[in-house]
Each structure stands twice: as structure tokens, then as C-alpha cells.
Design a protein around this motif. Structure first.
Motif, PDB file in Angstrom:
ATOM      1  N   ARG A 139      45.950  34.037  38.236  1.00 17.41           N
ATOM      2  CA  ARG A 139      45.300  35.280  38.571  1.00 17.41           C
ATOM      3  C   ARG A 139      44.270  35.087  40.049  1.00 17.41           C
ATOM      4  O   ARG A 139      44.429  35.903  40.532  1.00 17.41           O
ATOM      5  CB  ARG A 139      44.303  35.714  37.348  1.00 17.41           C
ATOM      6  N   THR A 140      43.582  33.771  39.834  1.00 14.99           N
ATOM      7  CA  THR A 140      42.746  33.768  41.156  1.00 14.99           C
ATOM      8  C   THR A 140      43.508  33.598  42.443  1.00 14.99           C
ATOM      9  O   THR A 140      43.161  33.882  43.373  1.00 14.99           O
ATOM     10  CB  THR A 140      41.952  32.437  40.671  1.00 14.99           C
ATOM     11  N   SER A 142      45.998  35.395  42.974  1.00 17.57           N
ATOM     12  CA  SER A 142      46.421  36.922  43.427  1.00 17.57           C
ATOM     13  C   SER A 142      45.183  37.345  44.154  1.00 17.57           C
ATOM     14  O   SER A 142      45.416  38.438  44.824  1.00 17.57           O
ATOM     15  CB  SER A 142      46.672  37.701  42.283  1.00 17.57           C
ATOM     16  N   LEU A 143      43.978  37.148  44.350  1.00 20.50           N
ATOM     17  CA  LEU A 143      42.922  37.440  44.821  1.00 20.50           C
ATOM     18  C   LEU A 143      43.119  37.387  46.502  1.00 20.50           C
ATOM     19  O   LEU A 143      43.555  36.146  47.051  1.00 20.50           O
ATOM     20  CB  LEU A 143      41.654  36.667  44.544  1.00 20.50           C
ATOM     21  N   THR A 144      42.694  38.262  47.195  1.00 17.46           N
ATOM     22  CA  THR A 144      42.571  38.004  48.690  1.00 17.46           C
ATOM     23  C   THR A 144      41.604  37.329  49.256  1.00 17.46           C
ATOM     24  O   THR A 144      40.774  36.752  48.554  1.00 17.46           O
ATOM     25  CB  THR A 144      42.493  39.455  49.441  1.00 17.46           C
ATOM     26  N   GLU A 147      38.301  38.810  48.505  1.00 21.73           N
ATOM     27  CA  GLU A 147      37.956  39.097  47.084  1.00 21.73           C
ATOM     28  C   GLU A 147      37.550  37.473  46.708  1.00 21.73           C
ATOM     29  O   GLU A 147      36.688  37.307  45.506  1.00 21.73           O
ATOM     30  CB  GLU A 147      39.217  39.401  46.412  1.00 21.73           C
ATOM     31  N   ASN A 180      37.882  45.112  42.430  1.00 23.18           N
ATOM     32  CA  ASN A 180      39.241  44.620  42.533  1.00 23.18           C
ATOM     33  C   ASN A 180      39.377  43.378  41.989  1.00 23.18           C
ATOM     34  O   ASN A 180      40.429  42.867  41.137  1.00 23.18           O
ATOM     35  CB  ASN A 180      39.788  44.628  44.028  1.00 23.18           C
ATOM     36  N   ASP A 183      39.304  43.613  38.038  1.00 23.83           N
ATOM     37  CA  ASP A 183      40.487  44.132  37.707  1.00 23.83           C
ATOM     38  C   ASP A 183      41.504  42.832  37.679  1.00 23.83           C
ATOM     39  O   ASP A 183      42.484  42.897  36.710  1.00 23.83           O
ATOM     40  CB  ASP A 183      40.927  45.360  38.462  1.00 23.83           C
ATOM     41  N   LYS A 184      41.796  42.235  38.674  1.00 17.81           N
ATOM     42  CA  LYS A 184      42.719  41.302  38.625  1.00 17.81           C
ATOM     43  C   LYS A 184      42.600  40.199  37.559  1.00 17.81           C
ATOM     44  O   LYS A 184      43.411  39.517  37.149  1.00 17.81           O
ATOM     45  CB  LYS A 184      43.007  40.516  40.100  1.00 17.81           C
TER      46      LYS A 184
END
Length: 205
Positions: A139-140, A142-144, A147, A180, A183-184
């Protein structure tokens, strides 16, 4: 291989291996017998659950040397040492090197079964935690980049305005990115987000 893991018995004495295997068959898990430490290492793979029972004195590679090799491979399986008469000092050294317990021959069967149950429970908990951490790390990832910056700032205990000032962006932008991130990561609150980030290993990085 059993999904719940295997009990690996490592002893160059075939009769001793088979005797322990019969004793432990009541636990309902796969029992795997190995005539040497090298045999275990050659077949162990990346099993995440189970436990290992290893004799201290074995030709080729001793139980102590096996323990060192398992540590070098980051093997998560708990190890219980089985010792013969006069090997107790060696077993104590093994515990200092990471073994969770040792039993002297002749083994107290009921006590050994109880200890193995504890070891298997610990192994399952560790495997569950490792799987959870791996999922959270995904999940981490997937962060920009932005983010990630904000997530690390939240982990450090900074408030939104402090984050905005530090990054030179508006408070509204911080709020959007933070939403965001929540949520992610599947977080319900700031405290929950921190808990998830710690579980993902961010506290160590």
C-alpha cells in the motif's frame, strides 16, 4: 507441505528421529525428518510457519552451526535443541544464539509437546505479522512522492499547518493529499494511519 507449517526433526540417529516423529504426530502437522543439518537446509526453502527440533551433536554440521546458518538465512522458524548427556552447556549457548528452549535426552514427551505448541503458535503469529507488513508495504508503494512526504510528516507527529509550512504548499493541498494517503492505506484516523505505517516498517526507516 502443510499450510500450517511443518515440524522438522533434525538428528543423525534414525531411531531418535522416528521416535520423536511418532510422539509429535498427534499434533496433526506434517512431520519432516532430516538425517543431518545439511539435509534440512537443502529442503527447507522459504517456509514461514512451523518449528525445528535439532540435536546438538551431529556430524558435518552441529546443532549450534545449524542455528548460526538459520540466523544468517533469516529463517523465521523457532528452534528447539535436543541434547544428550553432558551437552547442556552447549544447549545453553544455543539458547543465547537464538534457540527458544532445549530438552535433554531422554525427552519428557508431554513437556516437549507443550513447548512445541507454544512455538507453533508463536510461528503463526510471526507469519501473520509478516504477511500483514508485506501487504501494508504494498500500500505504501502506491503513494505518490508528495503523499509519501506527507505520510512521513504525519508519522513524525506534525499537524497539517506545520506540514504545509514545511513543504511550501497550501493547507488545502495538504488536506487533499492526506485524505488520499488515508484512503490508500485504509486508515480511519491519524492514529490508525500511524499504526499502519509503523506496521509497514516505516518507523525503522
Amino acid at each position: 507441505m502443510s499450510e500450517e507449517g511443518s515440524i522438522h526433526i533434525v538428528d543423525d540417529d534414525r531411531a531418535a528421529r522416528e521416535g520423536l516423529g511418532f510422539l509429535l504426530s498427534s499434533l496433526g502437522l506434517e512431520i519432516r525428518q532430516h538425517g543431518s543439518a545439511l539435509d534440512l537446509l537443502g529442503t527447507l526453502g522459504d517456509q514461514a510457519e512451523g518449528c525445528i527440533l535439532a540435536d546438538v551433536r551431529m556430524p558435518g554440521m552441529t546443532g549450534l552451526e545449524l542455528l548460526d546458518e538459520l540466523k544468517a538465512r533469516n529463517c523465521p522458524l523457532p528452534v528447539i535443541m535436543i541434547t544428550g548427556h553432558g551437552d547442556v552447556p552447549m544447549a545453553v549457548r544455543a539458547m543465547r544464539s537464538g534457540a527458544i528452549d532445549f530438552f535433554e535426552k531422554p525427552v519428557d514427551g508431554m513437556a516437549l509437546v507443550d513447548r512445541i505448541k507454544e512455538a507453533l503458535s508463536k510461528s503463526r503469529q510471526q507469519a501473520d505479522a509478516a504477511r500483514t507488513a508485506a501487504a501494508l508495504r504494498e500500500r505504501t508503494q502506491s503513494l505518490t512522492a508528495r503523499e509519501t512526504e506527507i505520510a512521513r510528516a504525519v508519522l513524525a507527529g506534525r499537524q497539517n499547518k506545520q506540514i504545509a509550512d514545511a513543504l511550501g504548499i497550501s493547507l488545502k493541498t495538504v488536506e487533499i493529499h492526506r485524505h488520499n494517503v488515508m484512503d490508500k492505506m485504509g486508515a480511519s484516523s491519524a492514529a490508525d494511519l500511524v499504526r499502519l505505517l509503523v506496521a509497514a516498517g516505516w518507523a525503522d526507516s
